[in-house]
Every structure is written in C-alpha cells, then in structure tokens.
Enzyme design. Structure first.
Site, short mmCIF file in Angstrom:
data_model
loop_
_atom_site.label_atom_id
_atom_site.label_comp_id
_atom_site.label_asym_id
_atom_site.label_seq_id
_atom_site.Cartn_x
_atom_site.Cartn_y
_atom_site.Cartn_z
N SER A 118 0.83 -1.22 0.00
CA SER A 118 0.00 0.00 0.00
C SER A 118 0.86 1.26 0.00
O SER A 118 0.49 2.26 -0.63
CB SER A 118 -0.97 0.01 1.18
N ASP A 161 8.23 -3.21 -5.34
CA ASP A 161 6.82 -2.82 -5.14
C ASP A 161 6.46 -1.66 -6.07
O ASP A 161 5.42 -1.67 -6.72
CB ASP A 161 6.57 -2.35 -3.70
O1 PMV Z 1 7.10 -5.21 2.96
P1 PMV Z 1 6.56 -6.54 2.58
O2 PMV Z 1 5.73 -7.15 3.64
O3 PMV Z 1 5.89 -6.53 1.24
O4 PMV Z 1 7.76 -7.57 2.45
C1 PMV Z 1 9.02 -7.23 2.04
C2 PMV Z 1 9.70 -8.39 1.38
C3 PMV Z 1 11.00 -8.83 2.02
O5 PMV Z 1 11.59 -9.76 1.12
C4 PMV Z 1 10.74 -9.51 3.34
C5 PMV Z 1 11.97 -7.67 2.23
C6 PMV Z 1 12.52 -7.04 0.96
O6 PMV Z 1 13.01 -5.89 1.06
O7 PMV Z 1 12.52 -7.66 -0.11
#
Ligand code: PMV
Length: 328
Positions: A118, A161
């Site tokens: 998000s 992301d």
């Molecule tokens: O922030 P999240 O819950 O989407 O998870 C991050 C993913 C991890 O592999 C745990 C950390 C990373 O920076 O890749």
C-alpha cells in the site's frame, strides 16, 4: 513553471510477492505481481501553499515547506500520511513551485501494513497524479521518483513494489539482473487473506538476518531450495500449469515457516484455504502476521471464497493486474 491542469486523478495497484520474499534480500530471485486492488489519488491545485491530504480517517494539513521532523512530531493520523506528503513536496520542489499548494484525496482498496504494497502504491499514484498536472504520463519517471520516495521510508527497499505498481504485470526480480516480465499462459485467480496482524517489515527482515548469522548452513539450504522453486514457478506459469503452481506456493511457504517468519494466525488461514479447495497457499511479504495468498481453480473461485470467507481472516478475490498506474 505553471501547471497545465488544476486537477488530476490517478490510481495504482497493490502487489503480492508470489515467491522468494526474504531470500531476495540475499541475492535470490523473487516473483512479484500487481493485483487488481488500487489506491486512487485525486490532486487539486490550490492557491494556498499548503499540502492538505485526506485518506479515510487520516488527515494532514501543513505548509508545503514543512520539514520531516515536524511531520513526525504530529499525531499518528498525520504520520501515516508522511509518504504522500514527501511525494507532494518533492514534485512541487522539482517543478520550482512555492506559491501554490495541493489538496490530495486518497481512496484505497488496499489494507495497510499487511505486505500488499500500500505504501508503494500510494507513492506511485500520488507522484503520477502530481506529474500529470504538468505533463503527459511518463511511467519511467514515475517509477524512478516513487522508488526514491519509498527509499526515504524503507531504506532497504528493493524498488520491486514501486516497479510492479507502476508498470503492472508479473515480474521475476533478480537483484543483480533486474526485472524480467513473465507472461503466463493462462489467467490465475488468487485469494488474498489478511490476518489483521500488522507487521513491521524492517523488524522481520532483521530477525531473518539474525537467523542467517546463527544458522548459515540451514539458511543456505533454504535459500537454494527457494531459488529452485522460483525457476519451477516461472515454467509452470509459462505452461499454464495451475496445479504445479499451487504446489510450489505451499512448498515456498514451508521454507518461510522454517525461517521462522510465519505466525499461528497465518498457519490457520493457510490450513483453511487448503482444506477448502485451494491448490496451494503461502504467506506473502515479510510475514509474522500480514497476509496469505491462495491459488484457487478459476471455475470454482466464488464457491471457494464463500466457504473460506466464513472463517477467520478477511478474504478477497484478486486477479493479476497488467495496467499498472493509470490516469483517471
Ligand atoms: O514489505 P513486505 O511485507 O511486502 O515484504 C518485504 C519483502 C522482504 O523480502 C521480506 C523484504 C525485501 O526488502 O525484499
């Protein structure tokens, strides 16, 4: 510089990590997809040099030149909007605008703090809405800016992301090779179940670091198994093999449990989904709470959702998103 428009609207999708979380921090691959749950941002230019943000019950109203320390000294409802404030301040500074301000209305379908991206989607969508006040949509610029803004907030962020939220689709991310698109042969349907237990990615990542320091041989073994799973997952998506993909999700989850990042509530959600017809399930994101994903056969998705939805957790049916950030 003047704005071309007074008002702009954009939306950007959430993400789920299908395979490889945590191991990706140590140079392993990860597979991440955008999903059809979005954050929508409406930006309206105002002639008062303030940034006003409203998102559900949270709101923030501050002069555009406020510093980070000041925002962090405010109440939690204002602090929650810090990433959006940073994006707005950045774009206005870059465009050399000090005599105007902006009202931002945020509307989200993405649960916050459960590993569904998000914060990245809100940065991508805010940056897109603001840039589109000045010029046409440039996804590369939006991605680069949102990635830097997110790194202000999560210093170890890989940028994955923001990447999937901007461009959409499914990507195989390898830290030393970058992003590669995966185009599955068929449509896959996922259920996302949120446990309601908020996690801190930073804390869980540092617990895994300690685990790795104490158990280097075990970690190496889990890591190489995770890498093999990612490779097999790419093949099964390319071949449209739903049942193999489901098995791989469950196998990946077992590795994450051995790493110590699961949680009793997460185990419950996984068990319920597998007992009710899911082809495979795993936690997604950092773990220790947050969300699970379950792959379900497309033709019985509604029935399975009805069965699973009556138990614990909050469930939603999602599909992969191929649009990424869009205007309007
Ligand atoms: O922030 P999240 O819950 O989407 O998870 C991050 C993913 C991890 O592999 C745990 C950390 C990373 O920076 O890749």
């Amino acid at each position: 510089m003047n704005t071309h428009f007074n008002r702009a609207v954009s939306s950007a999708p959430a993400k789920v990590i299908l395979f490889g979380e945590h191991f990706v921090v140590y140079n392993n691959p990860a597979i991440v997809t955008a999903i059809n749950k979005r954050i929508r941002v409406q930006a309206q230019v105002s002639d008062k040099s303030n940034i006003n943000i409203r998102s559900g019950e949270n709101s923030l109203s501050v002069p555009i030149n406020s510093n980070d320390k000041y925002i962090m000294s405010l109440d939690n409802s204002s602090i929650a909007l810090f990433p959006i404030f940073k994006c707005a301040k950045h774009v206005f500074k870059e465009k050399n605008i000090s005599n105007l301000g902006v009202n931002l209305e945020i509307d989200s379908q993405i649960p916050h703090g459960e590993g569904l991206g998000s914060s990245a989607a809100s940065c991508v969508s805010t940056v897109a809405a603001l840039y589109s006040l000045f010029s046409d949509l440039d996804k590369n610029l939006i991605y680069e800016t949102a990635r830097i803004m997110e790194q202000n907030i999560h210093s170890n962020s890989s940028g994955v992301d923001c990447y999937v939220s901007t461009f959409g689709g499914i990507v195989n991310f390898e830290p030393d090779k970058g992003f590669r698109s995966i185009r599955p042969k068929k449509k896959f349907t996922l259920l996302v179940g949120t446990s309601g237990i908020k996690h801190s990615t930073g804390k869980v990542v540092s617990q895994v670091r300690q685990f790795r320091e104490k158990n280097s041989t075990v970690f190496k073994d889990l890591s190489s198994k995770a890498e093999v799973i990612c490779k097999r997952a790419i093949s099964s998506m390319n071949e449209g093999d739903e049942s193999e993909l489901g098995n791989l999700l469950t196998e990946n989850h077992k590795l994450l449990s051995l790493l110590g990042v699961s949680h009793p509530e997460i185990e419950k959600l996984i068990e319920i989904s597998l007992d009710n017809g899911a082809l495979g399930a795993k936690l997604t994101g950092a773990g220790k709470g947050g969300a699970v994903i379950a792959l379900i056969p497309q033709d019985s998705s509604k029935e399975i959702l009805a069965k699973i939805g009556s138990g614990p957790g909050k469930w939603m049916l999602v599909e992969f998103d191929y649009d990424g950030v869009i205007l309007g």
